[in-house]
Design a protein around this motif. Structure first.
Motif, PDB file in Angstrom:
ATOM      1  N   GLY A   4      78.938 115.298  80.993  1.00  0.00           N
ATOM      2  CA  GLY A   4      78.550 115.644  79.634  1.00  0.00           C
ATOM      3  C   GLY A   4      77.984 114.393  78.982  1.00  0.00           C
ATOM      4  N   ILE A   5      76.838 114.504  78.366  1.00  0.00           N
ATOM      5  CA  ILE A   5      76.200 113.356  77.718  1.00  0.00           C
ATOM      6  C   ILE A   5      76.728 113.232  76.298  1.00  0.00           C
ATOM      7  CG2 ILE A   5      73.998 112.373  76.964  1.00  0.00           C
ATOM      8  CD1 ILE A   5      72.693 113.851  79.326  1.00  0.00           C
TER       9      ILE A   5
ATOM     10  N   ASP B 193      79.115 105.269  68.827  1.00  0.00           N
ATOM     11  CA  ASP B 193      78.239 104.148  68.485  1.00  0.00           C
ATOM     12  C   ASP B 193      77.452 103.646  69.692  1.00  0.00           C
ATOM     13  OD1 ASP B 193      79.187 104.233  65.895  1.00  0.00           O
ATOM     14  OD2 ASP B 193      80.813 102.806  66.302  1.00  0.00           O
ATOM     15  N   GLU B 194      77.976 103.835  70.907  1.00  0.00           N
ATOM     16  CA  GLU B 194      77.346 103.374  72.135  1.00  0.00           C
ATOM     17  C   GLU B 194      77.072 104.561  73.056  1.00  0.00           C
ATOM     18  OE1 GLU B 194      76.442 100.324  72.857  1.00  0.00           O
ATOM     19  OE2 GLU B 194      77.249  99.376  71.051  1.00  0.00           O
ATOM     20  N   PRO B 195      76.026 104.462  73.897  1.00  0.00           N
ATOM     21  CA  PRO B 195      75.776 105.538  74.866  1.00  0.00           C
ATOM     22  C   PRO B 195      76.987 105.739  75.766  1.00  0.00           C
ATOM     23  CG  PRO B 195      73.942 103.984  74.799  1.00  0.00           C
ATOM     24  CD  PRO B 195      75.055 103.369  74.010  1.00  0.00           C
TER      25      PRO B 195
ATOM     26  N   GLN C  30      80.756 111.806  79.581  1.00  0.00           N
ATOM     27  CA  GLN C  30      82.003 112.486  79.899  1.00  0.00           C
ATOM     28  C   GLN C  30      81.897 113.042  81.317  1.00  0.00           C
ATOM     29  OE1 GLN C  30      84.664 113.068  77.562  1.00  0.00           O
ATOM     30  NE2 GLN C  30      83.575 111.652  76.197  1.00  0.00           N
ATOM     31  N   PHE C  31      83.028 113.075  82.022  1.00  0.00           N
ATOM     32  CA  PHE C  31      83.051 113.717  83.334  1.00  0.00           C
ATOM     33  C   PHE C  31      84.284 114.601  83.422  1.00  0.00           C
ATOM     34  CE2 PHE C  31      84.014 113.983  87.913  1.00  0.00           C
ATOM     35  CZ  PHE C  31      82.809 114.530  88.345  1.00  0.00           C
ATOM     36  N   ARG C  32      84.060 115.877  83.683  1.00  0.00           N
ATOM     37  CA  ARG C  32      85.124 116.881  83.689  1.00  0.00           C
ATOM     38  C   ARG C  32      85.910 116.853  82.370  1.00  0.00           C
ATOM     39  NH1 ARG C  32      85.993 119.103  88.782  1.00  0.00           N
ATOM     40  NH2 ARG C  32      85.039 117.974  90.506  1.00  0.00           N
ATOM     41  N   GLY C  33      85.185 116.628  81.279  1.00  0.00           N
ATOM     42  CA  GLY C  33      85.796 116.674  79.949  1.00  0.00           C
ATOM     43  C   GLY C  33      86.484 115.412  79.509  1.00  0.00           C
ATOM     44  N   LYS C  34      86.472 114.366  80.338  1.00  0.00           N
ATOM     45  CA  LYS C  34      87.116 113.106  79.981  1.00  0.00           C
ATOM     46  C   LYS C  34      86.096 111.978  80.015  1.00  0.00           C
ATOM     47  CE  LYS C  34      91.625 114.468  81.860  1.00  0.00           C
ATOM     48  NZ  LYS C  34      92.699 114.112  82.817  1.00  0.00           N
ATOM     49  N   ARG C  35      86.393 110.939  79.247  1.00  0.00           N
ATOM     50  CA  ARG C  35      85.466 109.815  79.198  1.00  0.00           C
ATOM     51  C   ARG C  35      85.352 109.173  80.576  1.00  0.00           C
ATOM     52  NH1 ARG C  35      85.855 104.311  75.468  1.00  0.00           N
ATOM     53  NH2 ARG C  35      83.674 103.665  75.796  1.00  0.00           N
TER      54      ARG C  35
ATOM     55  N   PHE D  86      72.964 106.910  82.098  1.00  0.00           N
ATOM     56  CA  PHE D  86      73.491 105.742  82.812  1.00  0.00           C
ATOM     57  C   PHE D  86      72.596 104.521  82.572  1.00  0.00           C
ATOM     58  CE2 PHE D  86      76.100 108.571  85.597  1.00  0.00           C
ATOM     59  CZ  PHE D  86      77.282 107.838  85.573  1.00  0.00           C
ATOM     60  N   GLU D  87      71.289 104.735  82.563  1.00  0.00           N
ATOM     61  CA  GLU D  87      70.360 103.632  82.294  1.00  0.00           C
ATOM     62  C   GLU D  87      70.584 103.067  80.893  1.00  0.00           C
ATOM     63  OE1 GLU D  87      66.648 105.252  85.084  1.00  0.00           O
ATOM     64  OE2 GLU D  87      66.680 105.655  82.933  1.00  0.00           O
ATOM     65  N   GLN D  88      70.819 103.951  79.908  1.00  0.00           N
ATOM     66  CA  GLN D  88      71.086 103.486  78.545  1.00  0.00           C
ATOM     67  C   GLN D  88      72.393 102.699  78.472  1.00  0.00           C
ATOM     68  OE1 GLN D  88      68.787 103.951  76.044  1.00  0.00           O
ATOM     69  NE2 GLN D  88      67.566 104.801  77.705  1.00  0.00           N
ATOM     70  N   MET D  89      73.286 102.972  79.428  1.00  0.00           N
ATOM     71  CA  MET D  89      74.572 102.266  79.481  1.00  0.00           C
ATOM     72  C   MET D  89      74.488 101.011  80.345  1.00  0.00           C
ATOM     73  SD  MET D  89      76.796 105.768  79.990  1.00  0.00           S
ATOM     74  CE  MET D  89      78.319 104.968  80.496  1.00  0.00           C
ATOM     75  N   ASP D  90      73.263 100.642  80.769  1.00  0.00           N
ATOM     76  CA  ASP D  90      73.017  99.441  81.584  1.00  0.00           C
ATOM     77  C   ASP D  90      73.736  99.493  82.926  1.00  0.00           C
ATOM     78  OD1 ASP D  90      71.320  98.301  79.695  1.00  0.00           O
ATOM     79  OD2 ASP D  90      72.982  97.331  78.638  1.00  0.00           O
TER      80      ASP D  90
END
Length: 396
Positions: A38-39, A44-46, A49-54, A80-84
């Protein structure tokens, strides 16, 4: 490093080989279902979520995005690119490679050899388009076909016209491409990793079949590429924005002709044909590059007001011809040359001693007002609305 393989097929040969290669090298690796992300755009930062968890922290990802989920899959890779987080296959590279027309447009802009190709939509333009690529027989390709599906050889002009008309009637977009008869049902798959070809195989079609895909019964054999084929394969992958790619080429009379650049190449056929650890080469490359995540250069360089990126062409009549970069006066005008393109060669971070020639193209960053004066003027549309003419509609 901590690596995530984005794949919906955890038991497939390619995914298992990549996972095993990473574990054998001491890396932490997980296979994550692309559709379970989940995007998160609320913070505040990009974030993801994966399977409903961070999602926990990862150093790198290796996308294995299937055709059916290209839109959502590339959105996840983009986040992922936005998260470096490093990825060898950029989101825009995957998108480019999935659209055959878009890929052909990009590669032709950089003078990559390809079979003559044309794209039309009106029935009245079809015959002329076929003649432009050399006439029948021609190859007709659906824009989003894979593994040889949606690739048709039309032996005559009438058959080609009928096939294209039928496909257009079902709202399918097709490419019309010259049939490279000298390839004789053979092509080459080069597996590019970074700036080299780590393995290559020749695929040979069976019987009267002209498509050499393994999925269509084609056989494979290892092949050692000459320098020209390797150079074209690496350059095509890099132009598309992919550091791991399968580049398919035909053996034309005048050299390699690129057919397709695959962003998620299968590993089973090429590893078994060549007996080479292709998966290991991919993991080693990612490990070496993980400190250099993909950066949207234009986005980063244009956040300063009044500054931006532009390409400056050195015209034959320009006073820059014959001068070195140091003598060009660019630095004094607050302009930095990022690359210098001369023909098909690109010189990164060119030195001040480089002498400029007519036809050179400089990718520059600097003050937009200063660069604007160095770019040939374009005819601008008149903003003032003119009066309606006395005869607003003409017959014929």
């Amino acid at each position: 490093m901590k690596l995530a393989i984005l794949s919906r097929a955890p038991r497939s040969y390619s995914t298992q080989r990549l996972r095993t290669a990473a574990l054998d090298r001491g890396h932490e690796v997980k296979v994550l279902n692309t559709l379970r992300f989940g995007i998160d755009l609320a913070g505040d930062e990009p974030d993801l979520q994966f399977r409903g968890k961070r999602l926990s922290h990862y150093d790198a990802i290796l996308p294995r995005i299937g055709n059916s989920i290209t839109y959502f899959g590339t959105a996840v890779v983009r986040q992922f690119e936005q998260m470096d987080v490093y990825t060898p296959s950029t989101s825009w590279g995957i998108t480019n490679s999935r659209d055959k027309l878009r890929a052909t447009q990009i590669l032709s802009r950089h003078h990559i050899g390809m079979p003559a190709t044309t794209f039309v939509r009106d029935r009245a333009d079809v015959i002329a388009a076929i003649e432009r690529v050399g006439g029948a027989p021609v190859v007709i390709k659906l824009l989003e076909g894979t593994q040889g599906i949606g690739v048709i050889l039309a032996p005559t002009l009438k058959v080609a016209e009928a096939i294209i008309e039928t496909l257009h009637s079902t709202r399918q977009n097709v490419l019309i491409q010259r049939f490279v008869a000298e390839s004789k049902g053979r092509d080459i798959r080069a597996l590019v990793v970074g700036d080299r070809v780590v393995a290559a195989m020749r695929r040979v079609a069976q019987g009267d079949e002209f498509r050499s895909n393994v999925h269509r019964g084609g056989t494979v054999e290892p092949v050692t590429l000459d320098a020209d084929y390797e150079r074209v394969a690496v350059r095509a992958a890099q132009i598309m924005g992919l550091r791991v790619a399968g580049v398919d080429m035909l053996e034309g009379n005048d050299g390699p002709l690129v057919m397709e650049v695959n962003s998620s190449p299968g590993l089973e056929g090429i590893e078994r044909a060549t007996d080479l650890d292709v998966a290991g080469s991919i993991i080693d490359f990612i490990d070496n590059q993980v400190a250099f995540p993909e950066i949207d250069v234009r986005q980063r360089l244009t956040v300063s007001t009044g500054y931006g990126v532009a390409e400056i062409a050195v015209q034959a009549a320009s006073d820059l011809v014959g001068k070195t970069l140091g003598e060009s006066g660019l630095r004094e005008r607050d302009i930095s040359a990022l690359t210098l393109q001369r023909g098909t060669s690109v010189i990164p971070n060119p030195h001040s001693r480089h002498v400029l020639e007519a036809g050179d193209r400089l990718l520059c960053f600097g003050k937009l007002e200063e660069m604007r004066s160095m770019i040939p003027g374009r005819r601008r549309r008149t903003r003032k609305v003119k009066r309606l003419p006395a005869e607003p509609i003409h017959e014929g």
